[in-house]
Scaffold this active site. Structure first.
Site, PDB file in Angstrom:
ATOM      1  N   VAL A 202      -3.180   9.918  -7.485  1.00  0.00           N
ATOM      2  CA  VAL A 202      -2.326  10.465  -6.675  1.00  0.00           C
ATOM      3  C   VAL A 202      -1.219  10.438  -7.171  1.00  0.00           C
ATOM      4  O   VAL A 202      -0.561   9.189  -7.626  1.00  0.00           O
ATOM      5  CB  VAL A 202      -2.440   9.861  -5.316  1.00  0.00           C
TER       6      VAL A 202
ATOM      7  N   SER B  17       2.191   0.750  -6.782  1.00  0.00           N
ATOM      8  CA  SER B  17       2.883  -0.590  -6.123  1.00  0.00           C
ATOM      9  C   SER B  17       4.201  -0.884  -6.838  1.00  0.00           C
ATOM     10  O   SER B  17       5.134  -1.377  -6.156  1.00  0.00           O
ATOM     11  CB  SER B  17       2.040  -1.798  -5.644  1.00  0.00           C
TER      12      SER B  17
ATOM     13  N   LEU C 170       0.646  -1.331  -0.046  1.00  0.00           N
ATOM     14  CA  LEU C 170      -0.147   0.026  -0.028  1.00  0.00           C
ATOM     15  C   LEU C 170       0.777   1.125  -0.013  1.00  0.00           C
ATOM     16  O   LEU C 170       1.962   1.333   0.628  1.00  0.00           O
ATOM     17  CB  LEU C 170      -1.056   0.009   1.213  1.00  0.00           C
TER      18      LEU C 170
ATOM     19  N   GLN D  39     -10.199  -0.736 -15.561  1.00  0.00           N
ATOM     20  CA  GLN D  39     -10.765  -1.528 -14.555  1.00  0.00           C
ATOM     21  C   GLN D  39     -11.809  -0.866 -13.786  1.00  0.00           C
ATOM     22  O   GLN D  39     -12.941  -1.360 -13.649  1.00  0.00           O
ATOM     23  CB  GLN D  39      -9.663  -1.627 -13.462  1.00  0.00           C
TER      24      GLN D  39
ATOM     25  N   GLY E 256      -1.644   6.379  -2.622  1.00  0.00           N
ATOM     26  CA  GLY E 256      -2.800   6.309  -3.638  1.00  0.00           C
ATOM     27  C   GLY E 256      -3.893   5.518  -2.772  1.00  0.00           C
ATOM     28  O   GLY E 256      -5.127   5.947  -2.733  1.00  0.00           O
ATOM     29  N   HIS E 257      -3.566   4.290  -2.082  1.00  0.00           N
ATOM     30  CA  HIS E 257      -4.419   3.664  -1.405  1.00  0.00           C
ATOM     31  C   HIS E 257      -4.950   4.270  -0.434  1.00  0.00           C
ATOM     32  O   HIS E 257      -6.417   4.198  -0.130  1.00  0.00           O
ATOM     33  CB  HIS E 257      -3.807   2.237  -0.925  1.00  0.00           C
TER      34      HIS E 257
ATOM     35  N   GLN F 241      -5.672 -12.937 -12.452  1.00  0.00           N
ATOM     36  CA  GLN F 241      -5.446 -11.669 -13.205  1.00  0.00           C
ATOM     37  C   GLN F 241      -3.966 -11.542 -13.805  1.00  0.00           C
ATOM     38  O   GLN F 241      -3.542 -10.471 -14.512  1.00  0.00           O
ATOM     39  CB  GLN F 241      -5.972 -10.422 -12.621  1.00  0.00           C
TER      40      GLN F 241
ATOM     41  N   ASP G 189      -6.434   3.449 -12.513  1.00  0.00           N
ATOM     42  CA  ASP G 189      -6.776   2.069 -13.202  1.00  0.00           C
ATOM     43  C   ASP G 189      -8.117   2.243 -14.057  1.00  0.00           C
ATOM     44  O   ASP G 189      -9.294   1.924 -13.588  1.00  0.00           O
ATOM     45  CB  ASP G 189      -6.592   0.785 -12.434  1.00  0.00           C
TER      46      ASP G 189
END
Ligand code: AMP
Length: 296
Positions: A176, A186, A33, A153, A36-37, A61, A150
């Site tokens: 972010v 990540s 993390l 997504q 952004g998270h 995925q 994303d």
């Protein structure tokens, strides 16, 4: 904050929060993390919701040969950060809990799964749709916070939630960035200093597109072309795609009108290891008379 590995316990813990009258917000992640998270959790917190975060590196995925095994993992540090951010429940199942023997269901969202990132990562979005569907069925949140970083997504999950009448609100979170402009990810931990400085061509190219749009350029091809040229002139970056699409449907956009995303995916090469796929985008929002009212 409770850390949970079993779906049965997760359901019971969410039910306890519901009994207290709480609305429930959900932040799905693959861990490792970063800021952004954290921004996603803060958006959920601003809504006064109880917050469930998940940490699950979803094997389905990743294609064979991709970075599933080497994807960064640090559950202890992740939980510490989520605790500080005020998360109520962390769901961190293992792969057997999510995909027990006999698991046979696949969720496929036609169209959007096959283009752009879906074209360069076949099967990726089927894996994403399947795991997000399963997580939403387990948590049954009122809303889920997903990052615009994303974008494909986010739009895919929005389509799935609508198509399956899942009754979950999708909340999109702005991208972010680190201090140097690179979108936080990540996978950035994999960039050696040289690769990182080459990767900065991506935010620079998007900043140029923004400048051109603010100066009146409305041709999507012209903006995408300017970004592509800058990236192709950057050594050590291999462009996967630069495309302008409608932000709701992902249909190709010819001009900047309504809401348009200018999407970038590029691989930054490293001295010792496989190249790192980096995603970024810029969103242009226009009002009904076509004036550009926001770029983010
Ligand atoms: P990941 O752990 O990379 O699968 O990402 C989990 C969620 O965090 C997804 O909704 C991402 O879009 C979001 N996210 C990741 N990086 C950022 C970022 N830099 N800004 C905003 N959201 C992000």
């Amino acid at each position: 904050m409770e850390i949970i590995s079993k779906t049965s316990r997760l359901r019971a813990a969410v039910a306890e929060l519901r009994k207290l009258g709480r609305t429930v917000g959900f932040v799905p992640t693959m861990g490792a993390l970063h800021h952004g998270h954290a921004s996603l959790v803060r958006i959920a917190r601003e809504r006064q919701a109880a917050i469930v975060a998940s940490i699950f590196v979803n094997p389905r995925q990743f294609a064979p040969g991709e970075d599933y095994e080497s994807y960064p993992r640090d559950l202890v540090a992740d939980c510490e950060m989520l605790r500080k951010e005020g998360v109520d429940l962390v769901f961190a199942p293992d792969a057997d809990e999510m995909y027990p023997p006999g698991f046979a269901t696949r969720v496929e969202v036609d169209g959007i799964s096959e283009i752009l990132i879906g074209a360069s990562r076949p099967g990726h979005f089927q894996g994403v749709a399947t795991v997000v569907c399963k997580l939403l069925c387990a948590v049954r949140p009122d809303f889920v916070v997903l990052g615009w970083k994303d974008a494909q997504q986010l739009v895919l999950v929005t389509r799935m939630v609508q198509d399956l009448d899942m009754g979950v609100e999708i909340v999109g979170a702005p991208i972010v960035r680190d201090g140097d402009g690179l979108a936080t990810s990540s996978r950035n931990a994999r960039l050696d200093p040289a690769a990182r400085s080459r990767a900065l061509a991506i935010p620079r190219a998007l900043a140029e597109a923004r400048r051109l749009a603010e100066a009146g350029e409305r041709s999507a091809a012209a903006l995408a072309g300017a970004v592509r040229t800058m990236l192709e002139e950057s050594p050590g970056l291999e462009v996967d795609h630069v495309e302008a699409v409608d932000a709701r449907t992902f249909a190709p956009a010819e001009e900047i009108r309504g809401s348009v995303l200018l999407l970038v995916a590029a691989r930054a090469s490293r001295a010792d290891g496989p190249a790192v796929l980096l995603l970024d985008n810029l969103r242009f929002d226009c009002n009904a008379s076509g004036a550009l009212v926001g770029v983010s």
